[in-house]
Write a protein that holds these residues in place. Structure first.
Motif, mmCIF file in Angstrom:
data_model
loop_
_atom_site.group_PDB
_atom_site.id
_atom_site.type_symbol
_atom_site.label_atom_id
_atom_site.label_comp_id
_atom_site.label_asym_id
_atom_site.label_seq_id
_atom_site.Cartn_x
_atom_site.Cartn_y
_atom_site.Cartn_z
ATOM 1 N N UNK A 32 0.737 -1.263 -0.129
ATOM 2 C CA UNK A 32 -0.069 -0.291 -0.067
ATOM 3 C C UNK A 32 0.915 1.084 -0.430
ATOM 4 N N UNK A 33 2.144 1.232 0.703
ATOM 5 C CA UNK A 33 2.698 2.119 0.118
ATOM 6 C C UNK A 33 3.483 2.444 -1.412
ATOM 7 N N UNK A 34 3.603 1.349 -1.499
ATOM 8 C CA UNK A 34 3.609 1.504 -3.150
ATOM 9 C C UNK A 34 2.466 1.732 -4.150
ATOM 10 N N UNK A 35 1.278 2.112 -3.983
ATOM 11 C CA UNK A 35 0.140 2.211 -4.363
ATOM 12 C C UNK A 35 -0.103 4.036 -3.841
ATOM 13 N N UNK A 36 0.443 4.436 -2.971
ATOM 14 C CA UNK A 36 0.450 5.872 -2.102
ATOM 15 C C UNK A 36 1.080 6.082 -3.577
ATOM 16 N N UNK A 37 2.276 5.901 -3.362
ATOM 17 C CA UNK A 37 3.399 6.534 -4.383
ATOM 18 C C UNK A 37 3.036 6.612 -5.640
ATOM 19 N N UNK A 38 2.513 5.149 -5.876
ATOM 20 C CA UNK A 38 3.014 5.416 -7.949
ATOM 21 C C UNK A 38 0.735 6.817 -8.207
#
Length: 217
Positions: A32-38
């Motif tokens: 979900x950090x990856x989702x947030x960054x993207x």
């Protein structure tokens, strides 16, 4: 003496189960950090988190009915909070179709279905029979939690790419399955022990799949 040893083992595996499940619930954080960054949830699915939320809600209900199962209540309360947070983040960054789909799933599955289960078991059964019915339902959806990450397996095999495979989740689900199996065994609770046998096997299968394809993407 034997009783004291058994009680000690129950407490020990209950604590270990809470620790293992804590990491299970925390393992999607990098995703979900990856989702947030993207600023996009494209490529990821909300189903595993919706199923995990439903399973945690069911086991909370089961623990409430059985009484004196504080270790089951604490970790599943934490699980409900984490899964809700993940689903909110997913929905914020999902495209329109995924937002609608996730909202429908949460309403029909986690609200309507859960309400029907609570309502029907309270109105149509009582005592040990009610506990047994809820235990069976909880076991089935606990299995679904273990199976849900396998939904990405077809994509992994087809693309030979493990980017979207929830490896930390698979690893901690495997560990959690072992610990909760022994906890259920020591308290003689079939509805806790049995699903975790299958959970362990599915977890191992997911890890093997990752090891096969991790160097091919």
């Amino acid at each position: 003496m034997a009783f004291l040893i058994a009680a000690h083992m129950v407490f020990t595996f209950g604590i270990l189960g809470n620790i293992a499940s804590f990491f299970v619930y925390m393992s999607p954080v990098p995703t979900f950090y990856k989702i947030y960054k993207r600023k996009s949830s494209e490529g990821f699915q909300s189903i595993p988190y919706s199923v995990a939320l439903f399973s945690a809600m069911l086991y909370l209900y089961y623990a409430y009915l059985k009484k004196n199962m504080i270790l089951l209540i604490t970790i599943n309360s934490f699980g409900c909070i984490m899964e809700l947070c993940f689903l909110i983040i997913f929905t914020v960054y999902a495209n329109y179709e995924s937002k609608i789909y996730t909202t429908k799933i949460l309403f029909l599955f986690n609200t309507v279905a859960m309400g029907l289960i609570v309502g029907c078991t309270y109105s149509l059964s009582e005592g040990h029979k009610r506990v047994t019915i809820v235990g069976w339902i909880s076991s089935v959806f606990s299995l679904c939690v273990f199976v849900a990450p396998l939904g990405i397996a077809r994509r992994v095999i087809k693309t030979k790419n493990v980017e979207y495979m929830p490896v930390p989740l698979s690893l901690f689900l495997t560990l959690s399955g072992v610990v909760w199996f022994f906890y259920g065994l020591f308290i003689k609770d079939f509805f806790i022990a049995a699903p975790n046998v299958v959970g362990f096997l599915f977890g191992i299968a997911q890890i093997i799949l990752y090891l096969i394809y991790k160097d091919k993407d």
